[in-house]
Scaffold this motif. Structure first.
Motif, PDB file in Angstrom:
ATOM      1  N   GLY A  15       5.961  53.042  -2.938  1.00  0.00           N
ATOM      2  CA  GLY A  15       6.933  53.904  -3.600  1.00  0.00           C
ATOM      3  C   GLY A  15       6.338  54.883  -4.592  1.00  0.00           C
ATOM      4  N   LYS A  16       5.037  55.035  -4.567  1.00  0.00           N
ATOM      5  CA  LYS A  16       4.376  56.011  -5.442  1.00  0.00           C
ATOM      6  C   LYS A  16       3.052  56.422  -4.832  1.00  0.00           C
ATOM      7  CE  LYS A  16       4.295  52.551  -8.528  1.00  0.00           C
ATOM      8  NZ  LYS A  16       4.233  51.883  -9.809  1.00  0.00           N
ATOM      9  N   GLY A  17       2.611  57.614  -5.172  1.00  0.00           N
ATOM     10  CA  GLY A  17       1.376  58.151  -4.617  1.00  0.00           C
ATOM     11  C   GLY A  17       0.139  57.751  -5.386  1.00  0.00           C
ATOM     12  N   GLU A  18       0.318  57.500  -6.690  1.00  0.00           N
ATOM     13  CA  GLU A  18      -0.833  57.095  -7.502  1.00  0.00           C
ATOM     14  C   GLU A  18      -0.359  56.441  -8.782  1.00  0.00           C
ATOM     15  OE1 GLU A  18      -2.491  60.727  -9.994  1.00  0.00           O
ATOM     16  OE2 GLU A  18      -2.405  61.210  -7.858  1.00  0.00           O
ATOM     17  N   GLU A  19      -1.273  55.751  -9.415  1.00  0.00           N
ATOM     18  CA  GLU A  19      -0.978  55.114 -10.702  1.00  0.00           C
ATOM     19  C   GLU A  19      -2.283  54.722 -11.371  1.00  0.00           C
ATOM     20  OE1 GLU A  19       1.093  51.341 -10.396  1.00  0.00           O
ATOM     21  OE2 GLU A  19       0.135  50.946  -8.477  1.00  0.00           O
ATOM     22  N   GLU A  20      -2.193  54.487 -12.657  1.00  0.00           N
ATOM     23  CA  GLU A  20      -3.326  53.957 -13.409  1.00  0.00           C
ATOM     24  C   GLU A  20      -2.938  52.580 -13.900  1.00  0.00           C
ATOM     25  OE1 GLU A  20      -5.643  56.080 -16.078  1.00  0.00           O
ATOM     26  OE2 GLU A  20      -5.586  57.932 -14.926  1.00  0.00           O
ATOM     27  N   ILE A  21      -3.771  51.592 -13.595  1.00  0.00           N
ATOM     28  CA  ILE A  21      -3.469  50.234 -14.041  1.00  0.00           C
ATOM     29  C   ILE A  21      -4.725  49.590 -14.625  1.00  0.00           C
ATOM     30  CG2 ILE A  21      -1.633  49.935 -12.334  1.00  0.00           C
ATOM     31  CD1 ILE A  21      -3.496  48.083 -10.791  1.00  0.00           C
ATOM     32  N   ALA A  22      -4.499  48.653 -15.518  1.00  0.00           N
ATOM     33  CA  ALA A  22      -5.591  47.863 -16.077  1.00  0.00           C
ATOM     34  C   ALA A  22      -5.845  46.705 -15.117  1.00  0.00           C
ATOM     35  CB  ALA A  22      -5.214  47.338 -17.451  1.00  0.00           C
ATOM     36  N   LEU A  23      -7.078  46.539 -14.725  1.00  0.00           N
ATOM     37  CA  LEU A  23      -7.430  45.467 -13.798  1.00  0.00           C
ATOM     38  C   LEU A  23      -8.070  44.311 -14.557  1.00  0.00           C
ATOM     39  CD1 LEU A  23      -8.985  47.582 -10.918  1.00  0.00           C
ATOM     40  CD2 LEU A  23      -6.707  46.546 -10.992  1.00  0.00           C
ATOM     41  N   PRO A  24      -7.721  43.076 -14.186  1.00  0.00           N
ATOM     42  CA  PRO A  24      -8.364  41.930 -14.819  1.00  0.00           C
ATOM     43  C   PRO A  24      -9.855  41.890 -14.462  1.00  0.00           C
ATOM     44  CG  PRO A  24      -6.712  41.215 -13.193  1.00  0.00           C
ATOM     45  CD  PRO A  24      -6.725  42.711 -13.208  1.00  0.00           C
ATOM     46  N   ALA A  25     -10.640  41.239 -15.283  1.00  0.00           N
ATOM     47  CA  ALA A  25     -12.086  41.146 -15.056  1.00  0.00           C
ATOM     48  C   ALA A  25     -12.418  40.475 -13.722  1.00  0.00           C
ATOM     49  CB  ALA A  25     -12.742  40.384 -16.197  1.00  0.00           C
ATOM     50  N   SER A  26     -11.509  39.669 -13.214  1.00  0.00           N
ATOM     51  CA  SER A  26     -11.757  38.960 -11.958  1.00  0.00           C
ATOM     52  C   SER A  26     -11.708  39.885 -10.739  1.00  0.00           C
ATOM     53  CB  SER A  26     -10.742  37.826 -11.781  1.00  0.00           C
ATOM     54  OG  SER A  26      -9.423  38.362 -11.744  1.00  0.00           O
ATOM     55  N   VAL A  27     -11.199  41.105 -10.907  1.00  0.00           N
ATOM     56  CA  VAL A  27     -11.128  42.057  -9.803  1.00  0.00           C
ATOM     57  C   VAL A  27     -12.443  42.834  -9.762  1.00  0.00           C
ATOM     58  CG1 VAL A  27      -9.909  44.053  -8.862  1.00  0.00           C
ATOM     59  CG2 VAL A  27      -8.624  42.188  -9.935  1.00  0.00           C
ATOM     60  N   ARG A  28     -13.301  42.439  -8.831  1.00  0.00           N
ATOM     61  CA  ARG A  28     -14.649  43.029  -8.771  1.00  0.00           C
ATOM     62  C   ARG A  28     -14.916  43.824  -7.497  1.00  0.00           C
ATOM     63  NH1 ARG A  28     -16.281  37.651 -11.085  1.00  0.00           N
ATOM     64  NH2 ARG A  28     -16.657  38.091 -13.283  1.00  0.00           N
ATOM     65  N   THR A  29     -14.172  43.522  -6.431  1.00  0.00           N
ATOM     66  CA  THR A  29     -14.409  44.172  -5.133  1.00  0.00           C
ATOM     67  C   THR A  29     -13.098  44.765  -4.612  1.00  0.00           C
ATOM     68  OG1 THR A  29     -13.884  42.214  -3.826  1.00  0.00           O
ATOM     69  CG2 THR A  29     -16.187  42.455  -4.558  1.00  0.00           C
ATOM     70  N   ALA A  31     -11.633  43.877  -1.899  1.00  0.00           N
ATOM     71  CA  ALA A  31     -10.808  42.745  -1.457  1.00  0.00           C
ATOM     72  C   ALA A  31     -10.085  42.108  -2.644  1.00  0.00           C
ATOM     73  CB  ALA A  31     -11.670  41.716  -0.731  1.00  0.00           C
ATOM     74  N   ASP A  32     -10.795  41.965  -3.770  1.00  0.00           N
ATOM     75  CA  ASP A  32     -10.156  41.430  -4.983  1.00  0.00           C
ATOM     76  C   ASP A  32      -9.002  42.330  -5.414  1.00  0.00           C
ATOM     77  OD1 ASP A  32     -12.138  39.449  -5.095  1.00  0.00           O
ATOM     78  OD2 ASP A  32     -13.273  40.471  -6.684  1.00  0.00           O
ATOM     79  N   LEU A  33      -9.209  43.639  -5.325  1.00  0.00           N
ATOM     80  CA  LEU A  33      -8.184  44.594  -5.725  1.00  0.00           C
ATOM     81  C   LEU A  33      -6.924  44.428  -4.877  1.00  0.00           C
ATOM     82  CD1 LEU A  33      -7.181  47.076  -7.302  1.00  0.00           C
ATOM     83  CD2 LEU A  33      -8.274  48.480  -5.545  1.00  0.00           C
ATOM     84  N   ILE A  34      -7.107  44.359  -3.563  1.00  0.00           N
ATOM     85  CA  ILE A  34      -5.957  44.200  -2.671  1.00  0.00           C
ATOM     86  C   ILE A  34      -5.224  42.902  -2.985  1.00  0.00           C
ATOM     87  CG2 ILE A  34      -5.278  43.801  -0.266  1.00  0.00           C
ATOM     88  CD1 ILE A  34      -7.437  45.905   0.492  1.00  0.00           C
ATOM     89  N   ALA A  35      -5.968  41.817  -3.173  1.00  0.00           N
ATOM     90  CA  ALA A  35      -5.348  40.525  -3.498  1.00  0.00           C
ATOM     91  C   ALA A  35      -4.567  40.622  -4.807  1.00  0.00           C
ATOM     92  CB  ALA A  35      -6.412  39.431  -3.577  1.00  0.00           C
ATOM     93  N   HIS A  36      -5.133  41.291  -5.812  1.00  0.00           N
ATOM     94  CA  HIS A  36      -4.460  41.440  -7.104  1.00  0.00           C
ATOM     95  C   HIS A  36      -3.190  42.282  -6.963  1.00  0.00           C
ATOM     96  CE1 HIS A  36      -3.707  42.030 -11.332  1.00  0.00           C
ATOM     97  NE2 HIS A  36      -3.751  43.341 -11.150  1.00  0.00           N
ATOM     98  N   LEU A  37      -3.286  43.396  -6.255  1.00  0.00           N
ATOM     99  CA  LEU A  37      -2.130  44.273  -6.113  1.00  0.00           C
ATOM    100  C   LEU A  37      -0.970  43.559  -5.431  1.00  0.00           C
ATOM    101  CD1 LEU A  37      -3.847  47.643  -5.121  1.00  0.00           C
ATOM    102  CD2 LEU A  37      -2.782  47.068  -7.316  1.00  0.00           C
TER     103      LEU A  37
END
Length: 84
Positions: A15-29, A31-37
């Protein structure tokens, strides 16, 4: 903060084209990003339910899901490209 950009049906489902978010330190790759999102809400879970087919680009360069994302200015997520 990470600048995320979404394309095609990933953008439509989230529902949006872009955003800025704070990522936890555990998001390193990627794959981690997709899992977090996927944990951020139903629309993210739906858009990324088949995370293994989502393509990732870091600073406009295609990368594999196991690539580190540290230092990225922009991370783009998009579905596989089709056509000929």
């Amino acid at each position: 903060m990470a600048r995320l950009v979404y394309f095609a049906w990933v953008r439509e489902r989230i529902g949006k084209g872009e955003e800025e978010i704070a990522l936890p330190a555990s998001v390193r790759t990627g794959a981690d990003l997709i899992a977090h999102l996927k944990t951020l809400g139903e629309e993210y879970a739906h858009a990324l339910e088949h995370g293994d087919v989502i393509r990732i680009a870091i600073d406009q360069e295609h990368v594999e899901h196991d690539e580190p994302i540290a230092g990225a200015r922009e991370i783009a997520l998009f579905p596989p490209m089709t056509g000929g």
